[in-house]
Design a protein around this motif. Structure first.
Motif, mmCIF file in Angstrom:
data_model
loop_
_atom_site.group_PDB
_atom_site.id
_atom_site.type_symbol
_atom_site.label_atom_id
_atom_site.label_comp_id
_atom_site.label_asym_id
_atom_site.label_seq_id
_atom_site.Cartn_x
_atom_site.Cartn_y
_atom_site.Cartn_z
ATOM 1 N N PHE A 218 10.487 -0.284 -6.013
ATOM 2 C CA PHE A 218 11.221 -0.009 -4.774
ATOM 3 C C PHE A 218 10.284 0.426 -3.669
ATOM 4 C CE2 PHE A 218 13.848 0.644 -8.480
ATOM 5 C CZ PHE A 218 14.914 -0.191 -8.198
ATOM 6 N N SER A 219 9.017 0.065 -3.804
ATOM 7 C CA SER A 219 8.007 0.531 -2.864
ATOM 8 C C SER A 219 8.283 0.050 -1.442
ATOM 9 C CB SER A 219 6.618 0.056 -3.305
ATOM 10 O OG SER A 219 6.533 -1.352 -3.209
ATOM 11 N N GLY A 220 8.920 -1.088 -1.327
ATOM 12 C CA GLY A 220 9.127 -1.674 -0.002
ATOM 13 C C GLY A 220 9.930 -0.799 0.934
ATOM 14 N N ASN A 221 10.777 0.051 0.379
ATOM 15 C CA ASN A 221 11.578 0.902 1.254
ATOM 16 C C ASN A 221 10.725 1.884 2.038
ATOM 17 O OD1 ASN A 221 14.156 -0.184 0.518
ATOM 18 N ND2 ASN A 221 13.843 0.786 -1.473
ATOM 19 N N LEU A 222 9.483 2.086 1.578
ATOM 20 C CA LEU A 222 8.562 2.939 2.337
ATOM 21 C C LEU A 222 8.436 2.436 3.762
ATOM 22 C CD1 LEU A 222 5.637 3.412 -0.218
ATOM 23 C CD2 LEU A 222 7.191 5.194 0.614
ATOM 24 N N VAL A 223 8.484 1.120 3.882
ATOM 25 C CA VAL A 223 8.337 0.501 5.189
ATOM 26 C C VAL A 223 9.416 1.012 6.140
ATOM 27 C CG1 VAL A 223 8.545 -1.713 6.367
ATOM 28 C CG2 VAL A 223 7.274 -1.559 4.216
ATOM 29 N N VAL B 15 2.554 3.898 9.068
ATOM 30 C CA VAL B 15 1.630 4.111 7.956
ATOM 31 C C VAL B 15 1.858 3.085 6.853
ATOM 32 C CG1 VAL B 15 0.824 5.703 6.190
ATOM 33 C CG2 VAL B 15 1.469 6.566 8.442
ATOM 34 N N PHE B 16 3.102 2.932 6.455
ATOM 35 C CA PHE B 16 3.424 1.947 5.423
ATOM 36 C C PHE B 16 4.149 0.789 6.092
ATOM 37 C CE2 PHE B 16 3.231 6.076 3.344
ATOM 38 C CZ PHE B 16 2.319 5.820 2.335
ATOM 39 N N THR B 17 3.503 -0.345 6.102
ATOM 40 C CA THR B 17 4.150 -1.493 6.736
ATOM 41 C C THR B 17 4.184 -2.670 5.769
ATOM 42 O OG1 THR B 17 2.049 -2.034 7.785
ATOM 43 C CG2 THR B 17 3.659 -0.846 9.130
ATOM 44 N N LEU C 109 2.128 -5.857 -1.338
ATOM 45 C CA LEU C 109 3.366 -5.695 -0.574
ATOM 46 C C LEU C 109 3.257 -4.713 0.588
ATOM 47 C CD1 LEU C 109 5.893 -5.570 -3.571
ATOM 48 C CD2 LEU C 109 5.035 -7.555 -2.310
ATOM 49 N N ILE C 110 2.488 -3.659 0.371
ATOM 50 C CA ILE C 110 2.503 -2.567 1.343
ATOM 51 C C ILE C 110 1.119 -2.375 1.958
ATOM 52 C CG2 ILE C 110 2.968 -0.112 1.677
ATOM 53 C CD1 ILE C 110 5.437 -1.536 0.874
ATOM 54 N N HIS C 111 1.096 -2.310 3.257
ATOM 55 C CA HIS C 111 -0.137 -2.042 3.984
ATOM 56 C C HIS C 111 -0.179 -0.565 4.355
ATOM 57 C CE1 HIS C 111 -3.512 -2.929 6.631
ATOM 58 N NE2 HIS C 111 -2.940 -2.138 7.510
ATOM 59 N N HIS C 112 -1.358 0.007 4.266
ATOM 60 C CA HIS C 112 -1.530 1.448 4.439
ATOM 61 C C HIS C 112 -2.393 1.709 5.662
ATOM 62 C CE1 HIS C 112 -2.989 5.437 2.426
ATOM 63 N NE2 HIS C 112 -1.772 5.602 2.876
ATOM 64 N N GLU C 113 -1.924 2.531 6.552
ATOM 65 C CA GLU C 113 -2.702 2.839 7.768
ATOM 66 C C GLU C 113 -2.517 4.335 8.040
ATOM 67 O OE1 GLU C 113 -4.149 -0.069 9.481
ATOM 68 O OE2 GLU C 113 -5.343 1.604 10.233
ATOM 69 N N ARG D 259 10.480 -11.541 7.629
ATOM 70 C CA ARG D 259 10.614 -10.338 6.814
ATOM 71 C C ARG D 259 12.088 -10.152 6.477
ATOM 72 N NH1 ARG D 259 11.076 -5.346 10.885
ATOM 73 N NH2 ARG D 259 13.129 -5.876 11.704
ATOM 74 N N VAL D 260 12.327 -9.274 5.525
ATOM 75 C CA VAL D 260 13.699 -8.927 5.170
ATOM 76 C C VAL D 260 13.844 -7.409 5.266
ATOM 77 C CG1 VAL D 260 15.359 -8.833 3.281
ATOM 78 C CG2 VAL D 260 14.050 -10.928 3.690
ATOM 79 N N HIS D 261 14.848 -6.988 5.956
ATOM 80 C CA HIS D 261 15.129 -5.558 6.048
ATOM 81 C C HIS D 261 16.423 -5.240 5.321
ATOM 82 C CE1 HIS D 261 13.045 -2.833 9.205
ATOM 83 N NE2 HIS D 261 12.187 -3.358 8.371
#
Ligand SMILES: Cc1cc2nc3c(=O)[nH]c(=O)nc-3n(C[C@H](O)[C@H](O)[C@H](O)COP(=O)(O)O)c2cc1C
Ligand code: SF4
Ligand code: FES
Lengths: 920, 172, 431
Positions: free
Chosen positions: A193-198, A205-207, A143-147, A248-250
């Motif tokens: 709830f990790s997606g809210n990091l985006v 960083v978190f996309t 779900l989450i990409h890290h940069e 995507r969904v925001h």
């Protein structure tokens, strides 16, 4: 209301708020990073600097952080003083030392808070000539990409993930300018709830990883106000579409419902919308069992010929809109209409509805739940059945901390200070469930009981509250806690499949006899409550339809896979009963396969309609894009069909507004749905509300290999929204706000320009209309303990709902399926030892003639004589709550996971393709 | 239930009984288990020289913390080693008073002698050379610590005596 | 002059054990407090004595203690006393001496201080590298428990106190009192926002006092001999004696107990023996690496908090670092900034990213790559990082002090580096 002065201008501020909030409320642009309206202040980024003056004579002043300074009567500040502006620029300049300047290829670009703030402070020229620090990225799951190189160390991710969402597996590491935010080892982020990091991370960083795979520039996304269809909570979302795909969904802010955050099912569970397995065309079943694709007109004519003047029944759906359900019911008549839930669920939700209509307890919004200072959960694993509510409960348990802070005169937004003061002091949360729940980590007491015992426990607590004697210490302490609470909250729901559990929750709530008592129920689907409201006005059971099938001519099934509602044999029998089956749906399923005519329904992202959440809040969702291919919105299909078959009443209806008002007229309980959203004729400053931002670049050449011709924008005849960038997205009712953007604020932080005040309702109000009001009557529930007798080697089968996997449509999304894993049987440590199995082994589960082979999951607590099963999985389709099963080791079982591994390492396979990162 | 497969390595057997007893002793005066995290890391490090991933996970489990939380602590501090070190850690003071007294040259001598730079371990695993902030012995500068011993007034002679068994850059 | 803090300490003398300590009047202050003085009485004496914290900021100790909620005003639960023995400020080496050679003095001071504020648990937070001090303190604690100076019902007074030695895992920021508290809680040692002050919400959210080793070592003597006696010890404005130290290229570097208000010249010339042969004094940091340079013009200043403050620096820890004329001031400042940048906790932006930026500019200058604009950049950084309040804690402003004063006093040196494209001191054979 104190008055403070900013650059000489007097502004009235709220007692107790901080200067940053005051500035934002006054419409001023004060840059910030680490502060977040729901997470408070820590003062780490130092971006929100102002100059504060001692008094009128003081011309020097000193730098203060807006977010760390409480307002006080007469205080004087400057935002524009050179000291302050120079300082704020210096902050950005130093944040940029190690930032990779990769905006052109960054997924955050164009929606980046760091970009906005950089422009806002006027930083342009680079003076630093040294080397940049670089970091290694981690694989964090699908779900989450890290940069990490883009990190500006605002600490928001850690504070959100750990402190706010209760995640354990992400945090700050190392120190000085090497601080790193990630996991101990690569692996799937554990929080739901990790997606809210985006959205929380102010830079890239978190996309959103699925979005990255089919990336589109943020300003080229078309969005609409929508409601999540993932569960019954009714979170507001803003899906973004480009060229017919939902990318995507925001989160879409709603002060009373989801606030700033949604769960990962809601954010990432819409991938199925773009699947090849979506229905594009209508199909008529041929004699060989395959389907012949036909055009809309032909499909409609065929359907009409099958039902005109015939005996027709209809099965609605708790995942379809009120409008579509209503139309179907009108077409076939109340006595031929079933709302489409399983009969058990229909009964349970029906009873929940009548309880909520009569109970003296308050039926709280999510925001209200956060005020609870004591919570009792009966039978629900809230994180898996109503995820967003779980996030609210994680805030509710902090009320103890807030109480301590208030005693000390600490502002509640002083986040770190409040946490340091309170340490592990939490408000009580008592969880009574058959097995582990994902809130056990914050519960003051987790009690493992079988469903019928949960009900007994609840009743005993009610008894104790009413003064009955008991010597069960858990009962005594629970009653004591609830009695002493100012705002007690009882949560239960339908997920245990037990009426008794639901009833006992009401008994407890009413026994507390305090007007502040809150009672909330989790129900299963996005419109379960809407179905129940319609059903109150008439309808029959699913069993009834099945029984009467042979006497019918045709059956219309609305967005429903009946195999999820009843036993396979019964549904087989229904579909094979020789009558014409007409099905409308979004995605392939077995019911469609068994139908004679299938009509492709537009998805939620292509439709308009009303859903009623578990709270009883009716909310409108709008199409993000117009339906592709030959799809029609379900209500359109049904209206067309009604017209073709000469239905007098329905033929008069022209558009959705008409459907809504007729539905409101026909159903007393739905009277207020006309107020849910403005009518089609609404205009904001003379024009429709645009779904596209002003920055939409529109005509790109993505299909230039086919044609450089851009088709004309579709027209939206049914809503006050347009598929266009023209018009104003400002000041309209909140239900019509498709996205947030404001000059200079391209990121989601522009939300504050749409809020009436920081953290308050949107300027356009709190959308939705609550259809269920509590009363002073009090509920009458009659319950008696069910008696159970267990034979040796038998277990009660208890449903274990899964955020990823139990919901039908979202589970078709690749990432959700990966996280869902296989269907499982959950057992306690002791049973595992007794049977000689370990996690990942296989068990044969048997109930009468139902046999299925399932993977073993070993839990830390399971009620005596109980085992859990993953609900809604293909492998467990035949299992029903409460039945008695026997277990046997499955000798032929083959593990898919290695025997002894650390939890993180399941994902190791991905590292090569994903980890490592471009910068190393 | 977590969304990842919760299968655990058996971390129970990683720490020795002595280590566990020592950690539990610290816990006696600490109201929260996680409060002993630094003590626990140091206890484990004192017997093993450094803190491996496995140890870190085992400590985290014992203290009911997540590995991430403990990693955040472990990597914050200078004296917790998350990579193997040699039998003796040489903490070489490079702060201001030692610098005024020529520590840069001494450091060069040591590097020459041991054939290692900061952060490196000699090939015979005898020494790891690390810089350390001011050792609080500025009146005796330049100074360093070899293991637990403070060595002061460093010059070529002291270096030669202390690392007597080492020849310039030689690999033993 | 009368030796107070170091009366048991002399060069060549073995560390004081409990017997020797008691023989020289040790624990008599404790006996006195436990038998005839209430905590209020004791606190009053300390307030009256004008004792100021020896950790660097010089905050009046009595006043600090007065913020601790006492009696009914305090919610039920523990209170803590913490001794700050982190001593990592570059150029500082006074607390080590006190702990290694007279551990009981510190312990007695701590018991008394804990008694004053009603603490029942106390910690000595000591830097991990101080192995000898740790060992001696632990042994001393065991003796104290055995004698009933610690534990339940101390000397029959009904007062109880436990004391633990907590060796740090090493970071300069742990010396900052709120960061220290986080470190004690087993967390990352980021400083906390103030308010709330630790006096009301500190360790585990409970009232906590953090005092420096030397501050605490003064307590028994003040209780024993009274406020007036203590005030009389100083020869300037401030009360008591102080451990002053000198490091750098002087003849006789070391640490001496002298009256507060002793002049810099006396410390440097009489005690440290003046500069080594062939070297001239160019400047000095009066109290550790985070204080501003002073120069030969300031030699006759008294080492008093306000006097040094008025001269544009800080008394800090009272341990001076001497810059001679053959040592490169740019190199010295670079060394310090490098230290501070590395020891930044990484919490707030100006410090975490600003200090490495200053370090990079200084590296350029020192290595002959400097540009004229670099000096402006440094001035800009000083303004940006150097003011208290711009950063979350005092580390970064402290880091900027030597830099800002070096630019003031030794600007030509910076300019020579830039114009000559090299460090002029290297060719001279300096460091
Ligand atoms: C970055 C930083 C490092 C510090 N290091 C120390 C230290 O090592 N020892 C110490 O006693 N005080 C140190 N202090 C000062 C403490 O924060 C605190 O003021 C002191 O311990 C209070 O003791 P006192 O009142 O007895 O002086 C430091 C302050 C800062 C900002
Ligand atoms: S100034 Fe900021 S980054 Fe530096 S040590 Fe203090 S809190 Fe940490
Ligand atoms: S927003 Fe105020 S310091 Fe970060």
């Amino acid at each position: 209301m104190p008055t403070i002065y900013i650059d000489g201008q007097a502004i009235e501020v709220k007692q107790g708020e901080n200067v940053l909030e005051a500035c934002l409320n006054a419409g001023m642009d004060l840059p910030y990073f680490c502060w977040h309206p729901s997470m408070g202040s820590i003062g780490s980024c130092r971006q929100c600097a102002l100059v504060q003056y001692q008094n009128e004579e003081d011309t020097q002043g000193r730098i203060i952080m807006g977010c760390m300074t409480p307002v006080s009567e007469g205080a004087r500040f400057s935002l524009k003083a050179e000291n302050a502006t120079e300082f704020r620029e210096a902050v950005v300049e130093s944040l940029m030392l190690n930032h990779p300047h990769d905006c052109p290829v960054c997924a955050e670009g164009g929606e980046c808070h760091l970009q906005d703030m950089t422009v806002m402070v006027g930083h342009r020229d680079r003076r630093y000539t040294g080397k940049k620090n670089t970091h290694r990225n981690q694989y964090l799951g699908p779900l989450i990409h890290h940069e990490m190189n883009r990190c500006i160390a605002c600490y928001r991710c850690e504070r959100y993930y750990k402190d706010y969402a209760g995640g354990k597996d992400l945090g700050a590491q190392a120190s000085h300018d090497h601080v790193y935010f990630g996991r101990h080892e690569e692996g799937i982020l554990e929080s739901e709830f990790s997606g809210n990091l985006v959205e929380v991370c102010p830079t890239g960083v978190f996309t959103d990883k699925p979005f990255l795979k089919q990336y589109s520039r943020k300003w080229d996304l078309q969005s609409a106000p929508s409601i999540c269809h993932g569960c019954a909570v009714g979170c507001n979302i803003a899906p973004g579409e480009r060229y017919g795909k939902v990318k995507r969904v925001h989160n879409r802010y709603h002060d009373e419902v989801n606030g700033y955050f949604i769960c990962d099912r809601g954010r990432f569970g819409s991938g199925y919308l773009n699947s090849k397995l979506r229905l594009d065309y209508s199909g008529i079943k041929k004699s060989d069992g395959s389907f012949l694709a036909v055009h809309q007109k032909q499909a409609l004519e065929t359907a009409a010929s099958w039902i005109s003047g015939k005996k027709v029944a209809g099965i609605g759906s708790p995942r379809a809109s009120l409008e579509a359900n209503y139309l179907l019911r009108e077409m076939v008549g109340k006595n031929n209409f079933s709302a489409g839930s399983s009969d058990l669920e229909a009964t349970l939700v029906g009873s929940i509805l009548s309880i909520l209509q009569t109970t003296t307890a308050v039926n709280p919004s999510i925001k209200k739940m956060e005020t609870a200072d004591a919570v009792l959960i009966l039978g629900e694993d809230v994180t898996n059945t109503a995820p967003r509510v779980a996030l609210a409960l994680r805030q509710a348990v902090r009320n103890k901390a807030f109480e301590l802070a208030e005693q000390m005169g600490l502002p509640l937004w002083q986040d770190a200070a409040v946490r340091n003061l309170a340490q592990d002091n939490l408000s009580p949360l008592i969880i009574v469930s058959a097995m582990d729940t994902r809130l056990d980590d914050i519960s003051s007491n987790s009690i493992s009981l079988a469903p019928h015992e949960i009900a007994t426990f609840g009743r005993a607590v009610a008894g104790a509250l009413n003064g009955e004697k008991t010597d069960d210490p858990d009962v005594i302490s629970t009653a004591e806690i609830l009695k002493n609470a100012k705002n007690p909250l009882i949560i239960s729901g339908s997920s245990m499949g037990s009426q008794d559990v639901i009833n006992s929750a009401v008994e407890v709530a009413e026994a507390i006899s305090k007007p502040e008592t809150m009672l909330s129920f989790c129900v299963s689907e996005c419109n379960s409550m809407g179905s129940a409201l319609l059903a109150q006005d008439g309808g029959v059971s699913l069993a009834d339809i099945i029984k009467r099938a042979p006497k019918l001519d045709a059956l219309i099934v609305l967005e429903n896979d009946l195999y999820r509602r009843g036993k396979r044999s019964e549904i087989d029998q229904l579909l094979d009963s020789g009558i014409k089956i007409i099905s409308l749906d979004v995605y392939e399923n077995r019911t469609l396969d068994g139908s004679h005519l299938v009509l492709p329904a537009a998805s939620y992202a292509e439709s308009q309609g009303t859903l009623v959440s578990s709270e009883g809040r009716a909310q409108r969702f709008y199409p993000v894009h117009s339906p592709s291919h030959e799809r029609l919105q379900s209500w359109e299909w049904l209206l067309e069909l009604a017209k073709l078959t000469g239905n007098k009443k329905l033929s008069k209806l022209e558009n959705l507004d008409d459907v809504v008002s007729t539905c409101a007229k026909d159903n007393l309980a739905l009277k207020k749905i006309v107020d849910v959203a403005p009518k089609n004729s609404y205009r904001s400053s003379g024009s429709k509300v645009p779904r596209q931002t002003h920055r939409f670049s529109g005509r790109t050449a993505i299909h230039s290999d086919v044609s450089v011709h851009e088709p004309q924008q579709p027209k939206d005849h049914d809503s006050p929204l347009s598929y266009s960038m023209e018009g104003l997205n400002r000041d309209q009712p909140a239900s019509l706000t498709p996205f947030v953007w404001s000059p200079g604020w391209n990121s989601n932080q522009s939300l504050q320009k749409f809020q009436s005040e920081v953290d308050g309702p949107l300027k356009g109000g709190s959308s939705g209309v609550r259809l269920i009001a509590s009363s002073s009557k009090g509920s009458k529930v009659f319950s008696e303990s069910e008696e159970f007798e267990l034979k040796a080697h038998q277990w009660h089968l208890v449903p274990a709902h899964q955020i990823f996997g139990s919901d039908e449509l979202s589970a078709h999304t690749e990432e959700m399926a990966e996280l869902a894993g296989r269907g499982f049987i959950a057992i306690g440590q002791k049973v595992a030892e007794k049977l000689g199995v370990k996690q990942g082994d296989g068990l044969l589960v048997q109930h009468g003639d139902v046999r299925c082979s399932l993977e073993v999951k070993v839990l830390s607590r399971v009620a005596k004589n109980c085992v859990g099963y993953s609900v809604g999985y293909e492998e467990t389709q035949e299992l029903t709550p409460g039945c008695l099963v026997s277990l046997q080791v499955d000798k032929d079982w083959r593990r898919t996971s290695p025997e002894v591994i650390a939890s993180d390492k399941t994902a190791l396979g991905h590292i090569a393709s994903d980890g490592g990162g471009a910068y190393g | 239930m977590s969304n990842s497969q919760m299968i655990q390595t058996d971390l129970n057997s990683v720490l020795t009984l002595e280590e566990l007893a020592e950690i539990d002793h610290e816990l006696e005066h600490i109201p929260y288990k996680s409060g002993a995290s630094i003590d626990a890391l140091k206890i484990v490090q004192s017997s093993r020289g450094w803190v491996s991933d496995e140890c870190l996970q085992a400590i985290a489990k014992h203290l009911e913390m997540s590995s991430e939380e403990l990693e955040g602590v472990a990597t914050f501090y200078n004296l917790i080693y998350r990579r193997p070190v040699g039998d003796n850690v040489v903490l070489f003071c490079d702060s201001v008073s030692c610098w005024i007294n020529g520590c840069d040259d001494i450091k060069e001598m040591i590097s020459q002698k041991l054939g290692v730079d900061y952060g490196e371990t000699t090939s015979d695993n005898a020494y790891t050379l690390l810089p350390v902030p001011c050792l609080g012995a500025c009146d005796r500068a330049p100074v360093m610590m070899v293991g637990d011993d403070l060595v002061t007034h460093l010059d070529r002679e002291t270096i030669d005596t202390i690392f007597a068994n080492k020849e310039s850059g030689s690999e033993t | 002059m009368e030796k107070v803090l170091t009366r048991n300490i002399s060069p060549g003398k073995a560390p004081t054990d409990i017997a020797a300590y008691e023989a020289n009047g040790g624990y008599s202050a404790l006996r006195k407090a436990m038998t005839v003085m209430s905590p209020d009485d004791c606190r009053q004496v300390i307030s009256d004595s004008n004792l100021r914290g020896r950790g660097g900021a010089g905050f009046p100790t009595g006043m600090k203690w007065s913020f601790v909620p006492m009696g009914d005003k305090c919610s039920p639960g523990h209170k803590y006393l913490v001794c700050n023995a982190d001593e990592m400020e570059p150029g500082t080496f006074k607390d080590r001496l006190l702990m290694e050679f007279d551990p009981h003095q510190l312990i007695e001071g701590m018991i008394l201080s804990a008694y004053c504020i009603g603490a029942d648990i106390s910690y000595i937070f000591i830097r991990g590298e101080y192995v000898v001090a740790i060992e001696r303190l632990r042994a001393a604690l065991a003796d104290c428990y055995a004698r009933g100076y610690l534990g339940e019902n101390i000397l029959g007074s009904g007062y109880k106190l436990e004391m633990h030695v907590h060796p740090s895992a090493g970071r300069y920021i742990c010396g900052e009192e709120t960061a220290l508290i986080n470190a004690l809680e087993g967390k990352r040692a980021n400083p906390r926002a103030k308010p709330p002050f630790p006096q009301v919400s500190g360790l585990w959210g409970r009232p906590t006092i953090v005092n420096n080793v030397e501050t605490l070592c003064n307590i028994p003597h003040i209780i024993d001999r009274g406020a007036d006696w203590f005030k009389g010890l100083g020869v300037g404005e401030d009360a008591g004696t102080k451990l002053f130290g000198v490091s750098g290229r002087v003849k006789n570097p070391g640490c001496w107990e002298l009256p507060m208000g002793t002049s810099v010249r006396e410390i440097l010339e009489d005690h440290a023996g003046g500069m080594q042969d062939g070297l001239q004094l160019k400047g000095f940091l009066p109290g550790g690496g985070s204080t501003d340079f002073l120069t030969r013009d300031h030699l006759d200043l008294a080492m008093d908090y306000n006097v040094i403050g008025k001269a544009g620096s800080r008394m800090g820890t009272g341990t001076m670092i001497i810059l001679d004329d053959k040592t490169c001031p740019v190199g010295m400042v670079l060394n310090l900034i490098r230290f501070f940048a590395h020891e930044s906790c990484g919490f707030c932006t100006p410090c975490r990213d600003g200090l490495p930026w200053s370090r990079q500019v200084l590296e350029d200058i020192e290595n002959g790559r400097g540009k004229k604009e670099d000096l402006d950049t440094l001035e800009y950084q000083i303004k940006y990082i150097g003011a208290i309040g711009n950063t979350h804690c005092a580390l970064a402003p402290g880091a900027m002090e030597p830099l800002q004063s070096a630019l003031k006093y030794f600007r030509e040196d910076f300019e020579h580096h830039i114009s000559g494209r090299a460090c002029p001191y290297r060719s001279v054979g300096g460091s």
